[in-house]
Structure formats: C-alpha cells, structure tokens
Design an enzyme around this catalytic site. Sequence first.
Site, short mmCIF file in Angstrom:
data_model
loop_
_atom_site.label_atom_id
_atom_site.label_comp_id
_atom_site.label_asym_id
_atom_site.label_seq_id
_atom_site.Cartn_x
_atom_site.Cartn_y
_atom_site.Cartn_z
N ARG A 97 -83.84 -3.42 15.16
CA ARG A 97 -82.60 -2.90 15.73
C ARG A 97 -82.15 -3.82 16.86
O ARG A 97 -82.96 -4.28 17.64
CB ARG A 97 -82.85 -1.48 16.29
N ARG A 155 -78.40 13.84 26.13
CA ARG A 155 -78.96 12.67 26.82
C ARG A 155 -78.66 12.70 28.31
O ARG A 155 -79.11 11.83 29.05
CB ARG A 155 -78.30 11.40 26.30
N ARG A 212 -91.09 -2.63 16.86
CA ARG A 212 -90.55 -1.75 15.81
C ARG A 212 -89.69 -2.52 14.80
O ARG A 212 -88.87 -3.34 15.16
CB ARG A 212 -89.69 -0.65 16.48
P1 AMP Z 1 -81.22 6.34 19.68
O1 AMP Z 1 -81.18 6.00 18.23
O2 AMP Z 1 -81.35 7.80 19.95
O3 AMP Z 1 -82.23 5.51 20.45
O4 AMP Z 1 -79.78 5.95 20.27
C1 AMP Z 1 -79.32 4.60 20.22
C2 AMP Z 1 -78.09 4.47 21.10
O5 AMP Z 1 -77.04 5.33 20.62
C3 AMP Z 1 -78.26 4.87 22.56
O6 AMP Z 1 -78.85 3.84 23.34
C4 AMP Z 1 -76.82 5.15 22.93
O7 AMP Z 1 -76.09 3.95 23.09
C5 AMP Z 1 -76.28 5.84 21.70
N1 AMP Z 1 -76.49 7.30 21.77
C6 AMP Z 1 -77.25 8.06 20.93
N2 AMP Z 1 -77.22 9.35 21.29
C7 AMP Z 1 -76.43 9.43 22.39
C8 AMP Z 1 -76.03 10.48 23.24
N3 AMP Z 1 -76.44 11.74 23.05
N4 AMP Z 1 -75.21 10.17 24.28
C9 AMP Z 1 -74.78 8.93 24.50
N5 AMP Z 1 -75.14 7.87 23.75
C10 AMP Z 1 -75.97 8.11 22.69
#
Ligand code: AMP
Length: 224
Positions: free
Chosen positions: A167, A98, A134
């Site tokens: 979510r 990320r 969503r």
């Molecule tokens: P996602 O489900 O990929 O949209 O991730 C939801 C949340 O999880 C993000 O907004 C971050 O708070 C955390 N998160 C997921 N992947 C990462 C990552 N690679 N680095 C840092 N935070 C992450």
Amino acid sequence: MASRSDGRGEPIIVVLLGPPGCGKGTQAGRLVEEFRFKHYSTGQILREEIRRETDLGMQVRELMESGELVPDEIVGKIVKARLDRLSGPGCVLDGYPRNLSQAEYLDEIRGSKPLTVVNICVPDEVVVKRLAGRRFCANCGNIYNAYFSPPERVGVCDRCGGELLRREDDREEVVYERLRVYHEETQPLVRFYKGRDSYEEVNGDQAADQVYDEIGRAVGTMVP
Ligand code: AMP
C-alpha cells in the site's frame, strides 16, 4: 463484559479501534465469517474509489497517500449510507470512527442499534514493523508480511498466484505520520468509550488466533 441492554433485535455495530497495523482487517474478516456481519472498512472503500479514479477518489488520494485523515463529512456520508440500510446480525466498522467528532456522529446516526467497541492494543514499534513488511495480493486481497508471514515465493500470492503489492501509505515515512495522527486524533476515543459497559480491550500483540479468541468471546456476548 459487554452487555446488551437495549436495541434487542436490531443489528449490532462492532467498532474495531486500534492503531494502523493492529490487525483490524484480519479480525474483522473473522467476525464476518463467524457472525455473518457486514464488513465496512472506510479505508478499503476509499482505496476502491481511488482505484476506479472517481471524483471522490481524486479528492482523497493525496490525503490518504500522505497518511492524513480525509474530511469527516466524506467518511460520515459513507458510513451513514451503509448503516441506514443495515439489516441482519450486524456489521463491523473497521477504521471508523477515527476522531471524537466522528464518534459523536456515529452515536447520532446509529439510532437504537447497539454498539460494542473493541480496542486492539499494539505497541508502536510492532506497528512499524508490521506495516513496513505488509504486502497484499492485487488479485484476491490476501495479506502477507515479509517478516512474520512471508509467501512461499517472494512477491507471489500463495492462494491465487497474484502479484503482491505494498500500500502507498505503508511506506516507512508515511507509517510514522499515520501513527502520529492515530495518537493525536484516534487515541482520545479510548477515553470517550471506556466508561461504557460495551467496551473491551484486547492484546493485539499476539498471534491472530489468540487475538480472535478474545474478540470473538467479547462479541459473542452481544449476539442473541
Ligand atoms: P485504513 O485502511 O483504515 O488504514 O485507512 C487508510 C486511510 O484512509 C487513512 O489513513 C485515512 O486517510 C483514510 N481513512 C479511513 N478511514 C477514515 C476515517 N474514519 N476518517 C478519516 N480518514 C479515514
């Protein structure tokens, strides 16, 4: 087009890049089905920790609910543990890396496992609408969208009758913060990966089947 010059016989790693709501989870599911990859979604793994109220979950909850990234060391450890024991055809990384330091760390820990990066491009205004609408099934995880792909009965999963929820971080004010974080932290990865021959861009602003046509073709060239 992606090519596979080294690491022959090693499991491959597919990184799905793109803004929140670009369809990474949906497309990862299809890749898993077609290529028998493992699916590692860092967001999903962390949400599960929160649901189980583990120490880790308690540590990351506030950051996640406000749309911020959690510390690199936490997600790095999660991904390294999985890559270390990865066997078979490969895996899809959904939500990792990320930021630049995570991308550099991934190059360090993947060893000779080949990497292919697919960037799913979707304009901001589409992202906002997709995320605000969503919903997911609390029971089976199936995803719906109140605007684009609503369930037959409001709030009820077509597949299993489970309750549909939103979510925490899909609330509108958090969506804007996640987009800001994406542009600031994650988008620079495009430049990091673009020069490599295993980088593909696909148009994510079309039907999921069409997006998958492009992704499946790109990934198919990597699989022996
Ligand atoms: P996602 O489900 O990929 O949209 O991730 C939801 C949340 O999880 C993000 O907004 C971050 O708070 C955390 N998160 C997921 N992947 C990462 C990552 N690679 N680095 C840092 N935070 C992450």
